[in-house]
Design an enzyme around this catalytic site. Structure first.
Site, short mmCIF file in Angstrom:
data_model
loop_
_atom_site.label_atom_id
_atom_site.label_comp_id
_atom_site.label_asym_id
_atom_site.label_seq_id
_atom_site.Cartn_x
_atom_site.Cartn_y
_atom_site.Cartn_z
N LYS A 201 0.82 -1.21 0.00
CA LYS A 201 0.00 0.00 0.00
C LYS A 201 0.85 1.27 0.00
CE LYS A 201 -4.38 -1.84 1.44
NZ LYS A 201 -5.32 -2.07 2.53
N ARG A 236 -3.60 -9.96 5.20
CA ARG A 236 -4.13 -10.03 3.83
C ARG A 236 -3.04 -9.53 2.89
NH1 ARG A 236 -6.36 -6.66 0.14
NH2 ARG A 236 -8.08 -7.45 -1.12
N1 HH2 Z 1 -7.53 -3.63 1.22
C1 HH2 Z 1 -7.93 -3.68 -0.08
C2 HH2 Z 1 -9.07 -4.40 -0.43
N2 HH2 Z 1 -9.78 -5.10 0.49
N3 HH2 Z 1 -10.06 -5.81 2.72
C3 HH2 Z 1 -9.65 -5.81 4.00
N4 HH2 Z 1 -10.31 -6.50 4.93
N5 HH2 Z 1 -8.55 -5.08 4.40
C4 HH2 Z 1 -7.81 -4.36 3.53
O1 HH2 Z 1 -6.83 -3.70 3.95
C5 HH2 Z 1 -8.21 -4.33 2.15
C6 HH2 Z 1 -9.36 -5.09 1.79
C7 HH2 Z 1 -7.14 -2.98 -1.13
O2 HH2 Z 1 -6.13 -3.84 -1.66
P1 HH2 Z 1 -6.27 -4.60 -3.07
O3 HH2 Z 1 -7.44 -5.54 -3.03
O4 HH2 Z 1 -4.98 -5.23 -3.42
O5 HH2 Z 1 -6.49 -3.45 -4.11
P2 HH2 Z 1 -7.78 -2.97 -4.93
O6 HH2 Z 1 -8.82 -2.53 -3.95
O7 HH2 Z 1 -7.26 -1.85 -5.78
O8 HH2 Z 1 -8.26 -4.14 -5.74
#
Ligand code: HH2
Length: 257
Positions: A201, A236
């Site tokens: 992040k 995660r």
């Molecule tokens: N962060 C993201 C998405 N979902 N869920 C939880 N519980 N906690 C988090 O920190 C979290 C989450 C963002 O990361 P990512 O899925 O890699 O990116 P994007 O939202 O751009 O798909």
């Protein structure tokens, strides 16, 4: 207890890290299978990017993206559905998902009733939407306010297991994300298990001067180690093999006699 490693499968064309995007179902399934081989305890499947500024995706499209992937992976590993929409959670539960991961902390009124059908629910803290959250970072005491809000939202969940998550990067400045990690034990002190998503992040990029998420693996591992040592029960992450090693070695150190 050894922390769980949650592998991320983004069935999206626009997630914040290019390396995690799998727009085609077959590719997303292959990624999930690889992450299981690398030692993931649980796979989180999402069909809508929540990066700052991300455009919303309608439920029909989100369901089209995630359901085949959930259906293929669920017989082999615990699968959570990463969604803020009850309609998507409904379809994913029907396809075999057993955990609901809601970044909005059960804002959709249809979501709390559905959590009764899931063996676990992850309630994350955020404010606003991906489009508005960057302007919503005024807190008097970010750690206490996030903890108190999470307790309120977690009380709505009906699953046997309810996890809380500080929402690193969601309506948080980089400094606030660092503070939440530093004081993560305040969340664990609630008695609820804590999940942390710090992987690649932007707060890591701000702290280390690394604008490209591709360069943030070592920083992500440092954040993961800090989280485990402050009581995180699940991480995660995009990089399962490396995080598995980190979690396992910390466990060996803690149990060395
Ligand atoms: N962060 C993201 C998405 N979902 N869920 C939880 N519980 N906690 C988090 O920190 C979290 C989450 C963002 O990361 P990512 O899925 O890699 O990116 P994007 O939202 O751009 O798909």
């Amino acid at each position: 207890m050894r922390s769980l490693v949650v592998g991320i499968v983004n069935c999206t064309p626009d997630s914040f890290w290019a390396g995690s995007r799998r727009a085609a179902a077959a590719e997303a399934i292959a990624l999930g299978e690889r992450l299981v081989e690398e030692g993931a305890d649980w796979i989180d499947v999402g069909g809508e990017s929540t990066r700052p500024g991300a455009p919303p995706v309608d439920a029909e499209e989100e369901i089209r993206r995630v359901v085949p992937v959930v259906r293929a992976l669920a017989p082999h590993v615990v699968v959570s559905i990463d969604t803020a929409k009850a309609a998507v959670a409904r379809a994913a539960l029907d396809a075999g998902a057993t955990v609901i991961n809601d970044v909005t902390g059960l804002r959709d009124p249809g979501m709390a009733p559905l959590t009764a059908e899931a063996r676990a629910t992850v309630v994350m803290h955020m404010r606003g939407t991906p489009r508005t959250m960057r302007g919503l970072t005024d807190y008097d005491d970010v750690v206490a306010e996030v903890r108190d809000r999470l307790l309120e939202r977690a009380a709505l969940a009906r699953s046997p297991e309810v996890w809380i998550d500080p929402g690193i990067g969601f309506a948080k400045t980089a400094e606030q994300s660092l503070l939440l990690l530093r004081h993560l034990d305040a969340l664990g002190a609630t008695g609820l298990p804590v999940l942390v998503g710090a992987s690649r992040k932007s707060f890591i990029g701000h702290a280390l001067g690394l604008p490209d998420p591709a360069d943030r693996l070592a920083g992500s591992l440092a954040a993961a180690a800090a989280a485990v040592q402050r009581g995180a029960r699940a991480l995660r992450v995009h990089d399962v093999a490396a995080t598995r090693q980190l979690v396992d070695l910390l466990w060996h150190i803690d149990h060395a006699a």
